[in-house]
Design a protein around this motif. Structure first.
Motif, PDB file in Angstrom:
ATOM      1  N   GLY A   4     -29.298  53.498   8.608  1.00 17.85           N
ATOM      2  CA  GLY A   4     -28.607  54.700   8.986  1.00 17.85           C
ATOM      3  C   GLY A   4     -28.524  54.353  10.175  1.00 17.85           C
ATOM      4  O   GLY A   4     -29.740  55.828  10.799  1.00 17.85           O
ATOM      5  N   LEU A   5     -27.448  55.214  10.740  1.00 16.08           N
ATOM      6  CA  LEU A   5     -27.791  55.400  12.060  1.00 16.08           C
ATOM      7  C   LEU A   5     -27.288  56.969  13.275  1.00 16.08           C
ATOM      8  O   LEU A   5     -26.926  57.639  11.920  1.00 16.08           O
ATOM      9  N   SER A   6     -28.143  57.144  14.065  1.00 16.69           N
ATOM     10  CA  SER A   6     -27.940  58.259  13.814  1.00 16.69           C
ATOM     11  C   SER A   6     -26.390  59.104  13.678  1.00 16.69           C
ATOM     12  O   SER A   6     -24.982  58.375  14.758  1.00 16.69           O
ATOM     13  N   GLU A   7     -26.136  60.800  13.528  1.00 22.13           N
ATOM     14  CA  GLU A   7     -24.692  60.521  13.803  1.00 22.13           C
ATOM     15  C   GLU A   7     -24.603  62.027  15.062  1.00 22.13           C
ATOM     16  O   GLU A   7     -25.235  62.718  14.660  1.00 22.13           O
ATOM     17  N   THR A   8     -23.522  62.675  15.862  1.00 25.78           N
ATOM     18  CA  THR A   8     -23.386  63.178  16.410  1.00 25.78           C
ATOM     19  C   THR A   8     -22.007  64.020  15.279  1.00 25.78           C
ATOM     20  O   THR A   8     -20.757  63.108  15.826  1.00 25.78           O
ATOM     21  N   ASP A   9     -21.245  65.151  15.015  1.00 29.35           N
ATOM     22  CA  ASP A   9     -20.450  65.423  14.298  1.00 29.35           C
ATOM     23  C   ASP A   9     -19.381  64.374  13.764  1.00 29.35           C
ATOM     24  O   ASP A   9     -18.389  63.903  13.632  1.00 29.35           O
ATOM     25  N   GLY A  10     -20.329  63.545  13.037  1.00 30.21           N
ATOM     26  CA  GLY A  10     -20.158  62.963  11.630  1.00 30.21           C
ATOM     27  C   GLY A  10     -19.554  61.118  12.201  1.00 30.21           C
ATOM     28  O   GLY A  10     -19.044  60.563  11.580  1.00 30.21           O
ATOM     29  N   ASN A  11     -20.395  61.439  13.516  1.00 29.66           N
ATOM     30  CA  ASN A  11     -19.819  60.234  14.480  1.00 29.66           C
ATOM     31  C   ASN A  11     -21.533  59.302  14.058  1.00 29.66           C
ATOM     32  O   ASN A  11     -22.218  59.654  15.814  1.00 29.66           O
ATOM     33  N   ARG A  21     -41.795  62.692 -13.509  1.00 29.88           N
ATOM     34  CA  ARG A  21     -40.615  64.033 -12.594  1.00 29.88           C
ATOM     35  C   ARG A  21     -40.214  62.620 -11.476  1.00 29.88           C
ATOM     36  O   ARG A  21     -40.892  61.744 -10.732  1.00 29.88           O
ATOM     37  N   GLY A  22     -38.712  62.656 -11.380  1.00 31.09           N
ATOM     38  CA  GLY A  22     -38.276  62.627  -9.927  1.00 31.09           C
ATOM     39  C   GLY A  22     -38.177  63.575  -8.896  1.00 31.09           C
ATOM     40  O   GLY A  22     -38.504  64.912  -9.075  1.00 31.09           O
ATOM     41  N   ILE A  23     -37.888  62.874  -7.838  1.00 32.16           N
ATOM     42  CA  ILE A  23     -37.948  63.526  -6.437  1.00 32.16           C
ATOM     43  C   ILE A  23     -37.506  63.543  -5.490  1.00 32.16           C
ATOM     44  O   ILE A  23     -37.008  62.494  -5.512  1.00 32.16           O
ATOM     45  N   ILE A  24     -36.113  64.200  -5.109  1.00 30.05           N
ATOM     46  CA  ILE A  24     -35.627  64.607  -4.282  1.00 30.05           C
ATOM     47  C   ILE A  24     -36.127  65.277  -3.063  1.00 30.05           C
ATOM     48  O   ILE A  24     -36.438  66.164  -2.984  1.00 30.05           O
ATOM     49  N   ALA A  25     -36.087  64.432  -2.013  1.00 30.76           N
ATOM     50  CA  ALA A  25     -36.739  65.218  -0.497  1.00 30.76           C
ATOM     51  C   ALA A  25     -35.520  65.194   0.422  1.00 30.76           C
ATOM     52  O   ALA A  25     -35.164  63.932   0.877  1.00 30.76           O
ATOM     53  N   GLY A  26     -35.931  66.413   0.949  1.00 30.44           N
ATOM     54  CA  GLY A  26     -35.283  66.602   3.027  1.00 30.44           C
ATOM     55  C   GLY A  26     -35.564  66.149   3.512  1.00 30.44           C
ATOM     56  O   GLY A  26     -36.425  66.528   3.757  1.00 30.44           O
ATOM     57  N   ILE A  27     -35.723  65.071   5.030  1.00 28.19           N
ATOM     58  CA  ILE A  27     -36.656  65.311   5.633  1.00 28.19           C
ATOM     59  C   ILE A  27     -35.697  66.096   7.107  1.00 28.19           C
ATOM     60  O   ILE A  27     -35.157  64.831   6.999  1.00 28.19           O
ATOM     61  N   LYS A  28     -36.296  66.074   7.479  1.00 33.64           N
ATOM     62  CA  LYS A  28     -35.590  67.614   8.529  1.00 33.64           C
ATOM     63  C   LYS A  28     -36.252  66.033  10.283  1.00 33.64           C
ATOM     64  O   LYS A  28     -37.437  65.416  10.618  1.00 33.64           O
ATOM     65  N   VAL A  29     -34.979  66.194  10.892  1.00 34.01           N
ATOM     66  CA  VAL A  29     -34.900  65.811  11.996  1.00 34.01           C
ATOM     67  C   VAL A  29     -34.564  66.464  13.410  1.00 34.01           C
ATOM     68  O   VAL A  29     -33.769  67.206  13.745  1.00 34.01           O
ATOM     69  N   ASP A  30     -36.534  66.379  13.984  1.00 33.07           N
ATOM     70  CA  ASP A  30     -35.519  67.218  15.311  1.00 33.07           C
ATOM     71  C   ASP A  30     -34.868  66.657  16.196  1.00 33.07           C
ATOM     72  O   ASP A  30     -34.682  65.166  16.969  1.00 33.07           O
ATOM     73  N   PRO A  31     -33.845  67.621  16.659  1.00 33.34           N
ATOM     74  CA  PRO A  31     -32.196  67.204  17.694  1.00 33.34           C
ATOM     75  C   PRO A  31     -32.661  66.105  18.528  1.00 33.34           C
ATOM     76  O   PRO A  31     -32.305  65.902  18.964  1.00 33.34           O
ATOM     77  N   PRO A  38     -28.541  59.383   7.276  1.00 34.14           N
ATOM     78  CA  PRO A  38     -28.487  61.006   8.019  1.00 34.14           C
ATOM     79  C   PRO A  38     -26.904  61.680   7.378  1.00 34.14           C
ATOM     80  O   PRO A  38     -26.135  61.181   7.153  1.00 34.14           O
ATOM     81  N   THR A  39     -27.285  63.146   7.997  1.00 35.44           N
ATOM     82  CA  THR A  39     -26.734  64.418   7.498  1.00 35.44           C
ATOM     83  C   THR A  39     -25.414  63.836   8.813  1.00 35.44           C
ATOM     84  O   THR A  39     -25.598  63.030   9.131  1.00 35.44           O
ATOM     85  N   PRO A  40     -24.319  64.687   9.084  1.00 33.15           N
ATOM     86  CA  PRO A  40     -23.477  64.803  10.120  1.00 33.15           C
ATOM     87  C   PRO A  40     -23.997  64.465  11.391  1.00 33.15           C
ATOM     88  O   PRO A  40     -23.551  64.094  12.297  1.00 33.15           O
ATOM     89  N   ASN A  41     -24.473  66.018  11.694  1.00 41.25           N
ATOM     90  CA  ASN A  41     -25.431  65.988  12.711  1.00 41.25           C
ATOM     91  C   ASN A  41     -26.595  65.401  12.695  1.00 41.25           C
ATOM     92  O   ASN A  41     -27.765  66.121  13.576  1.00 41.25           O
ATOM     93  N   THR A  42     -27.594  64.526  12.101  1.00 42.24           N
ATOM     94  CA  THR A  42     -28.582  64.121  11.445  1.00 42.24           C
ATOM     95  C   THR A  42     -29.571  64.919  11.507  1.00 42.24           C
ATOM     96  O   THR A  42     -30.377  64.817  12.785  1.00 42.24           O
ATOM     97  N   GLU A  43     -28.982  66.310  10.638  1.00 45.43           N
ATOM     98  CA  GLU A  43     -30.476  67.272  10.339  1.00 45.43           C
ATOM     99  C   GLU A  43     -30.725  66.785   9.713  1.00 45.43           C
ATOM    100  O   GLU A  43     -32.103  67.149   9.901  1.00 45.43           O
ATOM    101  N   TYR A  44     -31.311  65.789   8.978  1.00 49.27           N
ATOM    102  CA  TYR A  44     -31.975  65.271   7.800  1.00 49.27           C
ATOM    103  C   TYR A  44     -31.259  64.248   7.734  1.00 49.27           C
ATOM    104  O   TYR A  44     -30.290  63.809   8.182  1.00 49.27           O
ATOM    105  N   VAL A  45     -32.624  64.083   7.081  1.00 48.98           N
ATOM    106  CA  VAL A  45     -32.325  61.828   6.308  1.00 48.98           C
ATOM    107  C   VAL A  45     -33.165  62.516   4.883  1.00 48.98           C
ATOM    108  O   VAL A  45     -33.812  63.638   5.033  1.00 48.98           O
ATOM    109  N   PHE A  46     -32.821  61.815   3.772  1.00 51.18           N
ATOM    110  CA  PHE A  46     -33.209  61.720   2.565  1.00 51.18           C
ATOM    111  C   PHE A  46     -33.600  60.814   1.800  1.00 51.18           C
ATOM    112  O   PHE A  46     -33.937  59.924   2.655  1.00 51.18           O
ATOM    113  N   ALA A  47     -34.587  61.030   1.114  1.00 51.26           N
ATOM    114  CA  ALA A  47     -34.765  60.623   0.047  1.00 51.26           C
ATOM    115  C   ALA A  47     -35.717  60.798  -1.623  1.00 51.26           C
ATOM    116  O   ALA A  47     -35.490  61.411  -1.411  1.00 51.26           O
ATOM    117  N   ALA A  48     -35.186  59.450  -2.482  1.00 53.81           N
ATOM    118  CA  ALA A  48     -35.202  59.486  -3.698  1.00 53.81           C
ATOM    119  C   ALA A  48     -35.977  59.414  -4.392  1.00 53.81           C
ATOM    120  O   ALA A  48     -36.036  57.468  -4.134  1.00 53.81           O
TER     121      ALA A  48
END
Ligand SMILES: [Cu+2]
Length: 634
Positions: free
Chosen positions: A107-114, A191-201, A159-169
């Motif tokens: 997952g490449l990091s993104e800024t404004d979805g790019n 149980r399953g888990i969905i995790a949101g991992i924060k990324v320092d900008p 990753p989210t469009p401004n790399t705020e988060y990466v996810f895992a499930a």
């Protein structure tokens, strides 16, 4: 029985599709002109760099596109002796004693979805870890995890469009927290888990954001929303039947499985407001007690890919056992959530009505897995059973407009900047499995194959085949001009606690059985190059490469040992070596560095246990003065 019959048919289709491809077209139809379109002249660079996951090899392969040349391999979850990854103390600590990983989704990091060319994230499914590679030096800088409570991070990292988060499930659910349990109690205790991992900008450092307790389905793939759907993330699952054995039969019973839609801002807010329970150190949200963070949307037939189109309006899901891509409207989903029009719930997660959310069904063909996009409003879906890629129009009349054969069973596919808000529409690469006769067999396991396909004409056109080592799953391709790799580590910024930057500081210090060697490497010597130690000593070689010239890396290898590492210009690394028995042990530069590379060597003199050795040894002052003068002239 009905399901068994359907599965048998599916398997027969795989065989037929594969056999059909073999018989019909061994060449694949690339024209002579195709060669010109993949040719990159000697000395010229590729327009794109592609990052392919290394699967159970645990690393990342870098290819140039359109030449399809293998540029390098980045060690991530697996040791790499040539450069000392997993051998030196720094990378050993990062790997945390694990020497295997199963890397699936770069997952490449993104800024404004790019894609912004800063970092590449990749998952290790087996140990539920996420690595961050810095694209400044193509090196793994952080391995986050094992993520608590998560079992097999397959839907990861996306990753989210401004790399705020990466996810895992969780792909394989277990009790949360994990404890002794009867497998027969799967539906009750697992149980399953969905995790949101924060990324320092600023520096990309990952840290725990939130976890959500989910039904024990097999959470499979994910994608982050963008544009209007920014703030949401989507996760497909199979096995909503909650089978715990014979999944190939029992997990294919339901007409509908689900994708989960997670409002990650609401989840983070709930954690910040103290609504989570701490389990194994992670803040876990229970949707039964914290409503509004996650919803389930029905998807036919064990979906794999969930892909958000570039505008962010549509969520495209591929049911492996159906012949259609189900396209959902994000606006319709939001309307259904607003009206609270639910079709019941599963373990506290509200289920939206299928018909309330569905926008279109696109009849792509058999075994749809994953969808990518271009810049002209087209989508490209891989068809595992048909061994084809289907091109279709995103929007009415939702037609399939082209198909191309691939050789053979395609898994994921990668379009140029295909996961962004602005795909470039130039290429798609088919990541094929079971490729049979594309190359001379190298034993019972054939090389994997990938195929470059040109998207620029009215019809898709196969340009080139290239083999890959085990086993790329997902990949992403970025414009090369966005990468700004540096070539040296500036010495003045070297903050390694054991770095030395002047010849005068080269020395050996001993405290009890611990010996620290502060060594410099520069063309073409190590200083000190004679090390005296006692039998039983733990020797730590802190090697600083004082070079500041492009591509002058030194190696440090010790005879009769597992100790080898590469130290790049301006870098310091530490190698631990145990003085097992008295005698002489040579060491040498293992990475070619210059005309006198062969002379770059030294000796360790291991004396019998308990010999008297000075607590500080320094090289001959006349020699260090000479080296200092040489360095001063450089
Ligand atoms: Cu050297």
């Amino acid at each position: 029985m009905k399901q068994r019959w359907k599965l048998a048919l599916a398997v027969a289709s795989i065989l037929a599709a594969t056999a059909g491809c073999m018989a019909a077209n061994r060449g694949g139809g690339a024209s002579g002109d195709a060669a010109r379109r993949t040719y990159v002249k000697p000395g010229e660079h590729d327009a794109y760099y592609a990052f392919l996951s290394g699967g159970h090899h645990g690393n990342v392969y870098v290819y140039g596109m359109p030449s399809c040349r293998h540029i390098t391999t980045i060690p991530v979850f697996t040791p790499e002796p040539a450069v000392g990854y997993g051998y030196d103390e720094e990378s050993k600590a990062m790997l945390g004693g694990r020497t295997w990983g199963d890397a699936h989704h770069p997952g490449l990091s993104e800024t404004d979805g790019n894609y912004d060319g800063r970092w590449l994230f990749i998952n290790d499914m087996v140990s539920a870890r996420i690595a961050r590679i810095d694209l400044g030096d193509f090196k793994t800088k952080q391995i986050y995890g094992p993520i608590p409570n998560l079992s097999a991070a397959h839907a990861c990292p996306f990753p989210t469009p401004n790399t705020e988060y990466v996810f895992a499930a969780s792909r394989f659910s277990v009790p949360v927290p994990n404890r002794p349990a009867r497998v027969q109690d799967y539906g009750k205790d697992f149980r399953g888990i969905i995790a949101g991992i924060k990324v320092d900008p600023k520096d990309g450092t990952m840290s725990m954001g939130f976890e959500i307790l989910m039904p024990p389905f097999d959470w499979d793939l994910a994608d982050a929303g963008k544009g209007p759907s920014h703030g949401w993330a989507f996760f497909t699952c199979y096995n909503s039947e909650m089978a715990y054995d014979s999944l190939e039969i029992k997990a294919s019973q339901n007409e509908m499985d689900f994708f989960a839609a997670v409002d990650w801002r609401a989840a983070q807010k709930a954690v910040d407001e103290g609504k989570a329970t701490t389990i194994n150190g992670a803040p876990v949200l229970d949707p039964a007690k914290v409503p509004g963070i996650v919803y389930l949307v029905p998807v036919p037939k064990s979906p794999h890919g969930v892909d958000v189109n570039p505008t962010g309006e549509y969520v495209c899901c591929s049911g492996k056992l159906q012949a259609e891509v189900s396209v959902y409207s994000f606006a319709k989903m939001m309307k259904a959530i607003e009206k609270k029009e639910f079709d019941g719930e599963r373990m506290g997660v509200p289920v939206l009505e299928f018909d309330d959310c569905l926008e279109a069904k696109v009849p792509v063909g058999l075994g749809p897995l994953h969808t990518q996009f271009d810049d002209k409003g087209n989508a490209y879906t891989s068809l595992f059973l048909d061994s084809q890629i289907a091109k279709w129009k995103v929007g009415p009349p939702w037609d399939v407009t082209d198909k191309i054969d691939v050789y053979y069973s395609i898994g994921h596919l990668m379009a140029s900047e295909g996961d962004t808000r602005n795909p470039t529409g130039e290429y798609v690469v088919a990541l094929d499995k079971l490729s049979k006769d594309r190359y001379l067999s190298v034993g019972p396991t054939h090389p994997e194959a990938a195929q470059l396909i040109d998207l620029r004409g009215p019809k898709m056109e196969l340009l080139y085949d290239f083999p890959t080592y085990l086993e790329p799953h997902y990949a992403q391709m970025i414009r090369a001009e966005k990468l700004k790799p540096f070539t040296i580590y500036p010495l003045e910024k070297n903050s390694h606690p054991d770095a030395i930057k002047r010849a005068e500081d080269a020395r050996i210090e001993r405290k009890g059985n611990r010996v620290d060697v502060y060594m410099l490497a520069v063309r073409t010597h190590f200083t000190p190059d004679i090390v005296v130690a006692n039998e039983g000593d733990d020797v730590y070689f802190h090697v600083t490469n004082l070079e500041q010239d492009d591509d002058i890396a030194h190696g440090f290898g010790i005879l009769w040992s597992n100790c080898n590492m590469q130290v790049e210009p301006g870098e310091t690394k530490t190698m631990h070596w145990k003085a097992e028995k008295p005698g002489i042990v040579p060491f040498y530069c293992s990475n070619f560095c210059s005309a006198l590379h062969q002379e770059m060597q030294g000796l360790i003199e291991v004396r019998p246990r308990g010999s008297s050795i000075a607590s500080v040894q320094r090289p001959d002052p006349a020699k260090t003065a000479q080296i200092a003068a040489e360095l001063g002239r450089k």
